[in-house]
Design a protein around this motif. Structure first.
Motif, PDB file in Angstrom:
ATOM      1  N   THR A  14     -47.247 -11.495  -2.524  1.00  0.00           N
ATOM      2  CA  THR A  14     -46.141 -11.270  -1.576  1.00  0.00           C
ATOM      3  C   THR A  14     -45.035 -12.300  -1.802  1.00  0.00           C
TER       4      THR A  14
ATOM      5  N   THR B  44     -43.420  -4.058   1.654  1.00  0.00           N
ATOM      6  CA  THR B  44     -43.044  -5.033   2.682  1.00  0.00           C
ATOM      7  C   THR B  44     -42.420  -4.305   3.868  1.00  0.00           C
TER       8      THR B  44
ATOM      9  N   ALA C 126     -51.123 -10.119   5.139  1.00  0.00           N
ATOM     10  CA  ALA C 126     -51.001  -9.308   3.922  1.00  0.00           C
ATOM     11  C   ALA C 126     -52.384  -8.943   3.414  1.00  0.00           C
TER      12      ALA C 126
ATOM     13  N   GLN D 174     -47.667  -6.137   2.655  1.00  0.00           N
ATOM     14  CA  GLN D 174     -47.278  -7.211   3.582  1.00  0.00           C
ATOM     15  C   GLN D 174     -47.055  -6.544   4.941  1.00  0.00           C
TER      16      GLN D 174
END
Ligand SMILES: NC(=O)c1ccc[n+]([C@@H]2O[C@H](COP(=O)([O-])OP(=O)(O)OC[C@H]3O[C@@H](n4cnc5c(N)ncnc54)[C@H](OP(=O)(O)O)[C@@H]3O)[C@@H](O)[C@H]2O)c1
Length: 287
Positions: free
Chosen positions: A15, A43, A123, A133
């Protein structure tokens, strides 16, 4: 260009790397144990995809400006092999791991060059190089010149960098949450187990030991932390599986040393017994 090496490309390392790679001013190399072709991170702000330089052999690594260590705490020895190659006179090292022993885990590195980081970015790894994430999250670091330089690396990312004058307390507050989570690893039941009054009292007991040892180490922790931790588990998603629970389900090694045994070990230094954390750790080790 600022050269960065990310050691450990699991949930957190991938991430962080994906966000830093998106900044053209940064030259990011991945130092992985298990290789992969492409880095994909889903994300909250959209998908990040890249094909970064990935090394699997520490002997092929060259010195960089920053090393970001994001292995599990029990893989510190493997991470250290990378540090031997990546660190030179000007290198700074950020340790993104759980626990309160970020500095002592890497005794070969001058502590003034280390930025210890409390990670609050949920995550999960779906496969090597493939990560979700869950929330933007934050990184908490001690105020100071090295941390200022670390925060600059994240200037173009949505990740919040929190600078604190009392990092020790921030780390112990996180430990208070983590040490109580061992009840899920013991019962193999997710966070909703905190609604059971007897389990909740056991969690408070684990946290009270953490508070006592944390205070002896210099952290500022209220008595109310014990209730707040239980409340946090009760108000979060009941089906949430914490990492030590997930590691046990998967038959992997766990971070029991950094999450519970540390309270026992540091307690000994101050003449404080921590029987609940010791029992929890003993059972996890024997399971
Ligand atoms: N995930 C979260 O939501 C979260 C939140 C807060 C804090 N944290 C903390 O952040 C730290 C990292 O956790 P994580 O969830 O990212 O763990 P993870 O998904 O298990 O990732 C760890 C990575 O380190 C790699 N690794 C191990 N030994 C290595 C070596 N010698 N050289 C290179 N890479 C190596 C592993 O390789 P393999 O791919 O071969 O396994 C794996 O990719 C832990 O201390 C954790 O407690 C995690």
């Amino acid at each position: 260009m600022t050269k960065i090496a990310v050691v450990g490309t699991g949930a957190i390392g991938a991430t962080i790397a994906a966000w830093l790679i998106a900044d053209p001013a940064l030259d990011v190399t991945l130092c992985a144990r298990t290789p992969f072709e492409r880095l994909r991170v889903q994300t909250p702000d959209g998908d990040l995809e890249s094909q970064p330089l990935l090394l699997t052999d520490p002997d092929t690594a060259d010195p960089v400006d920053w090393v970001i260590v994001a292995t599990k705490t029990y893989d510190a020895a493997g991470a250290s092999r990378w540090l031997d190659r990546l660190v030179h006179d000007g290198t700074r090292v950020a340790i993104l791991q759980n626990g309160v022993e970020h500095l002592s885990r890497f005794p070969q590195i001058d502590p003034s060059r280390i930025v210890p980081v409390v990670v609050d970015i949920p995550a999960e790894r779906r496969a090597p190089g493939d990560v979700v994430q869950r929330r933007t999250g934050s990184l908490t670091i001690p105020a100071g010149p090295a941390s200022d330089a670390f925060a600059v690396l994240f200037a173009t990312t949505p990740i919040e960098l929190r600078l604190t004058d009392d990092w020790l307390t921030a780390a112990w507050q996180k430990l208070a949450i983590n040490c109580a989570g061992v009840v899920s690893a013991l019962t193999l039941k997710p966070a909703g187990i905190a609604h059971d009054p007897d389990i909740a009292e056991l969690m408070r007991g684990l946290v009270r030991e953490c508070i006592a040892v944390g205070r002896a180490e210099g952290a500022v922790l209220d008595d109310e932390v014990a209730d707040k931790v239980v409340e946090g588990y009760r108000t979060g998603p009941a089906d949430s599986i914490n990492s030590i629970h997930a590691d046990r389900l998967a038959g992997r090694e766990t971070e029991i040393d950094a999450r519970n045994e540390v309270i026992v070990r540091l307690g000994v230094r101050h003449g404080i017994d921590a029987p609940l954390n010791r029992m929890a750790a003993t059972i996890i080790r024997a399971s």
